[in-house]
Enzyme design. Structure first.
Site, PDB file in Angstrom:
ATOM      1  N   THR A 101     -65.032 -50.043 -16.608  1.00 41.04           N
ATOM      2  CA  THR A 101     -65.466 -49.207 -15.483  1.00 41.04           C
ATOM      3  C   THR A 101     -65.489 -47.717 -15.845  1.00 41.04           C
ATOM      4  OG1 THR A 101     -63.205 -49.270 -14.676  1.00 41.04           O
ATOM      5  CG2 THR A 101     -64.750 -50.796 -13.683  1.00 41.04           C
ATOM      6  N   THR A 102     -64.693 -47.322 -16.843  1.00 40.88           N
ATOM      7  CA  THR A 102     -64.768 -45.938 -17.311  1.00 40.88           C
ATOM      8  C   THR A 102     -65.953 -45.814 -18.265  1.00 40.88           C
ATOM      9  OG1 THR A 102     -62.361 -46.018 -17.313  1.00 40.88           O
ATOM     10  CG2 THR A 102     -63.368 -44.049 -18.222  1.00 40.88           C
ATOM     11  N   ASP A 314     -57.837 -56.334 -14.258  1.00 43.85           N
ATOM     12  CA  ASP A 314     -58.785 -56.117 -15.353  1.00 43.85           C
ATOM     13  C   ASP A 314     -58.666 -57.219 -16.398  1.00 43.85           C
ATOM     14  OD1 ASP A 314     -59.367 -53.770 -14.041  1.00 43.85           O
ATOM     15  OD2 ASP A 314     -59.525 -52.582 -15.877  1.00 43.85           O
TER      16      ASP A 314
HETATM   17  P1  ADP Z   1     -62.667 -49.014 -19.314  1.00 44.90           P
HETATM   18  O1  ADP Z   1     -62.214 -48.668 -17.926  1.00 44.90           O
HETATM   19  O2  ADP Z   1     -64.095 -48.645 -19.523  1.00 44.90           O
HETATM   20  O3  ADP Z   1     -62.337 -50.393 -19.719  1.00 44.90           O
HETATM   21  P2  ADP Z   1     -60.593 -48.182 -21.086  1.00 44.90           P
HETATM   22  O4  ADP Z   1     -59.737 -46.989 -20.852  1.00 44.90           O
HETATM   23  O5  ADP Z   1     -60.017 -49.526 -20.859  1.00 44.90           O
HETATM   24  O6  ADP Z   1     -61.899 -47.997 -20.242  1.00 44.90           O
HETATM   25  O7  ADP Z   1     -61.129 -48.082 -22.583  1.00 44.90           O
HETATM   26  C1  ADP Z   1     -61.969 -49.052 -23.098  1.00 44.90           C
HETATM   27  C2  ADP Z   1     -62.383 -48.678 -24.493  1.00 44.90           C
HETATM   28  O8  ADP Z   1     -61.257 -48.567 -25.340  1.00 44.90           O
HETATM   29  C3  ADP Z   1     -63.283 -49.738 -25.099  1.00 44.90           C
HETATM   30  O9  ADP Z   1     -64.359 -49.097 -25.754  1.00 44.90           O
HETATM   31  C4  ADP Z   1     -62.367 -50.448 -26.084  1.00 44.90           C
HETATM   32  O10 ADP Z   1     -63.095 -50.960 -27.175  1.00 44.90           O
HETATM   33  C5  ADP Z   1     -61.471 -49.330 -26.509  1.00 44.90           C
HETATM   34  N1  ADP Z   1     -60.191 -49.788 -27.047  1.00 44.90           N
HETATM   35  C6  ADP Z   1     -59.247 -50.534 -26.454  1.00 44.90           C
HETATM   36  N2  ADP Z   1     -58.198 -50.749 -27.274  1.00 44.90           N
HETATM   37  C7  ADP Z   1     -58.484 -50.094 -28.434  1.00 44.90           C
HETATM   38  C8  ADP Z   1     -57.802 -49.902 -29.687  1.00 44.90           C
HETATM   39  N3  ADP Z   1     -56.608 -50.422 -29.914  1.00 44.90           N
HETATM   40  N4  ADP Z   1     -58.427 -49.158 -30.614  1.00 44.90           N
HETATM   41  C9  ADP Z   1     -59.621 -48.626 -30.365  1.00 44.90           C
HETATM   42  N5  ADP Z   1     -60.298 -48.754 -29.236  1.00 44.90           N
HETATM   43  C10 ADP Z   1     -59.750 -49.477 -28.273  1.00 44.90           C
HETATM   44 MG    MG Z   2     -60.527 -51.303 -19.899  1.00 53.97          MG
END
Ligand code: ADP
Ligand code: MG
Length: 446
Positions: A101-102, A314
């Site tokens: 969602t972000t 989520d």
């Molecule tokens: P959203 O609300 O869009 O899900 P998040 O704050 O959960 O936003 O961030 C999601 C992003 O973070 C995705 O692009 C995911 O691939 C990335 N991500 C999650 N864990 C890791 C990690 N350990 N290393 C790098 N990227 C990550």
């Molecule tokens: Mg997320």
């Protein structure tokens, strides 16, 4: 008495008028884009595991700490209509995929930025809009080609994807507990007769203050946060009845006259459990239990408890996505960089304006790895450049492991997410940007 000096502009008005008119449309379009981008910028710092959290203080005095894009935007009082569209965008992503969602809002913001410069170079909004649509279709194809299939029996992969979504949450330190729990919860409500459908209403989350998130458990049965001296559960909410009857395999009755044996449910154990300063009633060992499950979430304070519930939502959605569409894709900016590279190459074979627009679309997608790096305190330009080089060499799963602060094969690092989350983020963001582009007037109706 009109003097020539006054008359002179007379022939001009039609020109001036049409100029003013176009300028107004242009102004409105730009104002919309600027307002919508402001919303996107507001959540940008929350992206990724090292993203910041937001503390939201509502008009009613409630305080919320969250990292969830949809929640942040939902609570923000956005008034500008185009900016509101981004709030809706985040909501749509929440409904379709539950995660990302972000991401969806950050992508929309980057696309809008590119649109402004395309408009500045004199390209017509309709041409931009059509090209973006074309690019997004191609993007989905590229992502689909990158995805790896996953079986529901592959519990490990499911847990890894749930962990990725939990990684970026306030409660990330509990992901080793919450990720398997989310997987088990969702899989337990999958009906073998309809293996592609999961109704998350069959997973009930009961929050109980006290303990820590570590005490969160999956209950095969029913939990009531109520206490009745003779055990009677009263004041059951109207909207809970369906869940309860399904779980207990019984039927609701409205009147004592209808009280018959066949309408009853059976359970081995109904117990009252003391938890901290409160009590709950647990019903387990239900005979012919329906396909439902309950997660009892614990937390030492209301803020953590609420965020744990949102994060679990989520994670549940991520597993649901995988049940619906059984493909995984790498995270950590790998898909976005690969998309950017392939679409950039595609732009070169396209002709005219379309080529510019697709190239801009490709550049916009770099916002995800850029922001992930930026939020983690890494050098975003160096990281994105390095990623581009590695992808040019054919290492399509190379991304940033934000936790370790290095560029690696992100699939091997177990940072994976459902394909559906990525494709829907790109499709929905593009759709929203196209809608904003095509607005040339705001009409206020009282
Ligand atoms: P959203 O609300 O869009 O899900 P998040 O704050 O959960 O936003 O961030 C999601 C992003 O973070 C995705 O692009 C995911 O691939 C990335 N991500 C999650 N864990 C890791 C990690 N350990 N290393 C790098 N990227 C990550
Ligand atoms: Mg997320």
């Amino acid at each position: 008495m009109a003097s020539p000096a006054v008359q002179a502009p007379r022939s001009a008005p039609s020109k001036t008028e049409s100029y003013v008119d176009n300028k107004r449309k242009d102004d409105i379009r730009r104002a919309n884009i600027v307002a919508a981008r402001a919303v996107a910028d507001a959540v940008r710092t929350s992206l990724g595991p090292k993203g910041m959290d937001k503390m939201i203080s509502t008009a009613s005095g409630e305080v919320i700490i969250t990292n969830d894009g949809a929640t942040i935007l939902n609570k923000m009082e956005v008034l500008q209509p185009a900016a509101k569209m981004l709030v809706e965008l985040s909501k749509s992503q929440d409904i379709v995929a539950g995660d990302g969602t972000t991401t969806v809002v950050v992508i929309a913001g980057a696309l809008l930025k590119q649109c402004l410069s395309l408009l500045n170079s004199g390209i017509h909004p309709t041409v931009i809009s059509d090209s973006l649509h074309k690019a997004s279709l191609k993007a989905v194809d590229v992502l689909t080609a990158m995805a790896v299939p996953v079986e529901l029996s592959d519990r490990d992969s499911l847990i890894k994807s749930a962990s990725t979504s939990l990684n970026s949450k306030v409660v990330s330190q509990y992901s080793t507990l919450l990720a398997p729990l989310a997987v088990d919860a969702v899989l337990s409500v999958v009906d073998p007769a309809k293996p592609d459908l999961v109704d998350l209403r069959d997973v009930k989350i009961v929050k109980k203050l006290g303990g820590t998130v570590d005490d969160t458990e999956l209950v095969k049965g029913l939990v009531f946060d109520k206490k009745a001296k003779i055990l009677v559960i009263k004041d059951v909410e109207r909207d809970e009845i369906e869940f309860i009857t399904k779980t207990l395999n019984c039927l609701p009755i409205a009147n004592v006259e209808h009280f018959r044996a066949e309408k009853l449910g059976y359970a081995d154990l109904v117990e009252e459990v003391s938890l901290g300063d409160g009590k709950i009633v647990k019903i387990t060992g239900i005979k012919d239990m329906g396909r439902t499950t309950t997660v009892l979430v614990r937390g030492s304070n209301q803020l953590v408890l609420d965020e744990a519930e949102r994060s679990l939502h989520d994670a549940l959605c991520v597993v649901r996505c995988l049940v619906n569409k059984r493909f995984l894709i790498a995270g950590g900016g790998a898909p976005e960089i690969e998309l950017s590279r392939q679409l950039g190459a595609w732009a070169k074979v396209l002709q005219g304006m379309e080529s510019y627009c697709v190239k801009s679309f490709a550049e916009a997608l770099e916002v995800i790895p850029y922001t992930l790096a930026e939020n983690a305190g890494l050098n975003p330009i160096a990281i994105v450049t390095e990623l581009r080089n590695r992808h040019a060499k054919g290492e399509i799963n190379t991304g940033i492991n934000v936790r370790k602060g290095q560029i690696t094969n992100i699939l091997e690092e177990n940072v994976v997410q459902p394909l559906l989350v990525s494709t829907s983020a790109i499709t929905l963001a593009t759709e929203c940007v196209r809608m904003i582009l095509k607005i040339d007037d705001i009409v206020t109706v009282r």
